[in-house]
Write a protein that holds these residues in place. Sequence first.
Motif, PDB file in Angstrom:
ATOM      1  N   ARG A   1      -8.575 -15.731  -3.278  1.00  0.00           N
ATOM      2  CA  ARG A   1      -7.274 -15.845  -3.934  1.00  0.00           C
ATOM      3  C   ARG A   1      -7.024 -14.599  -4.763  1.00  0.00           C
ATOM      4  O   ARG A   1      -7.885 -14.142  -5.508  1.00  0.00           O
ATOM      5  N   TYR A   2      -5.836 -14.024  -4.627  1.00  0.00           N
ATOM      6  CA  TYR A   2      -5.441 -12.836  -5.377  1.00  0.00           C
ATOM      7  C   TYR A   2      -4.348 -13.268  -6.352  1.00  0.00           C
ATOM      8  O   TYR A   2      -3.201 -13.504  -5.951  1.00  0.00           O
ATOM      9  N   ALA A   3      -4.711 -13.390  -7.613  1.00  0.00           N
ATOM     10  CA  ALA A   3      -3.785 -13.922  -8.602  1.00  0.00           C
ATOM     11  C   ALA A   3      -2.649 -12.942  -8.874  1.00  0.00           C
ATOM     12  O   ALA A   3      -2.787 -11.729  -8.698  1.00  0.00           O
ATOM     13  N   LEU A   4      -1.538 -13.494  -9.301  1.00  0.00           N
ATOM     14  CA  LEU A   4      -0.394 -12.679  -9.727  1.00  0.00           C
ATOM     15  C   LEU A   4      -0.221 -12.856 -11.226  1.00  0.00           C
ATOM     16  O   LEU A   4      -0.149 -13.974 -11.730  1.00  0.00           O
ATOM     17  N   THR A   5      -0.180 -11.741 -11.956  1.00  0.00           N
ATOM     18  CA  THR A   5       0.061 -11.768 -13.395  1.00  0.00           C
ATOM     19  C   THR A   5       1.258 -10.874 -13.703  1.00  0.00           C
ATOM     20  O   THR A   5       1.822 -10.243 -12.808  1.00  0.00           O
ATOM     21  N   SER A   6       1.598 -10.805 -14.957  1.00  0.00           N
ATOM     22  CA  SER A   6       2.734  -9.973 -15.360  1.00  0.00           C
ATOM     23  C   SER A   6       2.455  -8.487 -15.154  1.00  0.00           C
ATOM     24  O   SER A   6       3.382  -7.665 -15.152  1.00  0.00           O
ATOM     25  N   HIS A   7       1.184  -8.115 -14.988  1.00  0.00           N
ATOM     26  CA  HIS A   7       0.845  -6.691 -14.850  1.00  0.00           C
ATOM     27  C   HIS A   7       0.245  -6.340 -13.492  1.00  0.00           C
ATOM     28  O   HIS A   7      -0.240  -5.222 -13.297  1.00  0.00           O
ATOM     29  N   THR A   8       0.281  -7.258 -12.535  1.00  0.00           N
ATOM     30  CA  THR A   8      -0.323  -6.983 -11.226  1.00  0.00           C
ATOM     31  C   THR A   8       0.320  -5.790 -10.540  1.00  0.00           C
ATOM     32  O   THR A   8      -0.374  -4.881 -10.057  1.00  0.00           O
ATOM     33  N   GLU A   9       1.641  -5.757 -10.493  1.00  0.00           N
ATOM     34  CA  GLU A   9       2.317  -4.645  -9.817  1.00  0.00           C
ATOM     35  C   GLU A   9       2.070  -3.331 -10.543  1.00  0.00           C
ATOM     36  O   GLU A   9       1.853  -2.292  -9.906  1.00  0.00           O
ATOM     37  N   ARG A  10       2.050  -3.363 -11.866  1.00  0.00           N
ATOM     38  CA  ARG A  10       1.770  -2.152 -12.644  1.00  0.00           C
ATOM     39  C   ARG A  10       0.353  -1.657 -12.375  1.00  0.00           C
ATOM     40  O   ARG A  10       0.125  -0.453 -12.205  1.00  0.00           O
ATOM     41  N   ASP A  11      -0.604  -2.584 -12.311  1.00  0.00           N
ATOM     42  CA  ASP A  11      -1.986  -2.204 -12.019  1.00  0.00           C
ATOM     43  C   ASP A  11      -2.099  -1.600 -10.615  1.00  0.00           C
ATOM     44  O   ASP A  11      -2.856  -0.644 -10.399  1.00  0.00           O
ATOM     45  N   PHE A  12      -1.348  -2.160  -9.686  1.00  0.00           N
ATOM     46  CA  PHE A  12      -1.358  -1.644  -8.321  1.00  0.00           C
ATOM     47  C   PHE A  12      -0.837  -0.208  -8.288  1.00  0.00           C
ATOM     48  O   PHE A  12      -1.427   0.668  -7.639  1.00  0.00           O
ATOM     49  N   GLU A  13       0.232   0.037  -9.007  1.00  0.00           N
ATOM     50  CA  GLU A  13       0.790   1.389  -9.074  1.00  0.00           C
ATOM     51  C   GLU A  13      -0.236   2.378  -9.624  1.00  0.00           C
ATOM     52  O   GLU A  13      -0.371   3.502  -9.130  1.00  0.00           O
ATOM     53  N   GLN A  14      -0.970   1.968 -10.644  1.00  0.00           N
ATOM     54  CA  GLN A  14      -1.980   2.850 -11.227  1.00  0.00           C
ATOM     55  C   GLN A  14      -3.084   3.143 -10.224  1.00  0.00           C
ATOM     56  O   GLN A  14      -3.543   4.288 -10.085  1.00  0.00           O
ATOM     57  N   CYS A  15      -3.511   2.132  -9.492  1.00  0.00           N
ATOM     58  CA  CYS A  15      -4.550   2.339  -8.487  1.00  0.00           C
ATOM     59  C   CYS A  15      -4.060   3.283  -7.390  1.00  0.00           C
ATOM     60  O   CYS A  15      -4.815   4.143  -6.915  1.00  0.00           O
ATOM     61  N   LEU A  16      -2.809   3.131  -6.979  1.00  0.00           N
ATOM     62  CA  LEU A  16      -2.265   4.026  -5.967  1.00  0.00           C
ATOM     63  C   LEU A  16      -2.257   5.469  -6.453  1.00  0.00           C
ATOM     64  O   LEU A  16      -2.537   6.399  -5.683  1.00  0.00           O
TER      65      LEU A  16
END
Length: 211
Positions: free
Chosen positions: A105-120
């Motif tokens: 399971r890959y949880a969704l939080t208020s910062h998931t998309e922001r964290d993804f952008e940083q990883c990219l």
Amino acid sequence: MTTDALDAWLQVRSQIDWSSAAARIPGPVEPVVDGLAAWCGEGGRFSDLARGHRLLAALARSRMDASQRCPLTCTLLTGWQQLVLGRPEVQFRQGDAFAKGGRERYALTSHTERDFEQCLRDSADRRVPLASRAARAYLDVIFFHPFSDGNARLAMLTLAYVLESEGVRPDQVGPLQTTRYADDAAGAADLAALVFVLIRSTRQRAIRFRH
């Protein structure tokens, strides 16, 4: 409820010595056979020819974006995913995502998309060897699972983009296609080493062919 595999991946990701996971390979690598294009199908990989053609179009777009040095962002990936899925609108997932029959399971939080952008953004850090950056970006897409469908295909396109940014095209990618687990640090490091081997082998075969 199953544990959060995305959180497990982020912990693993921060623990791996990506600079040592793979060696550096200088300069562009031009294959005799375009392994990524072959993987996209050209009528062979997918029984649905339209699906393969869409993926080829997305690969071409990702390579064009890399050649133009477009930053790797969620917006860029969304454009590729529209081509992959053949949909005019695609958005970042709106809830938890699941894979492997619901076991991850890959949880969704208020910062998931922001964290993804940083990883990219990390994919542009040239202090880290290319093979490690490509493998890490591939796994980021797998475990962030940003869209409701097509994430495995998008992960390969992301790997293609990172390699293309330094003029590298492997002549095969089939060995990359195996099940990956978010909490498997050794497996993640091994993927970086495998990408390195595929690049090195591509260069060696190309040299032999041209001489």
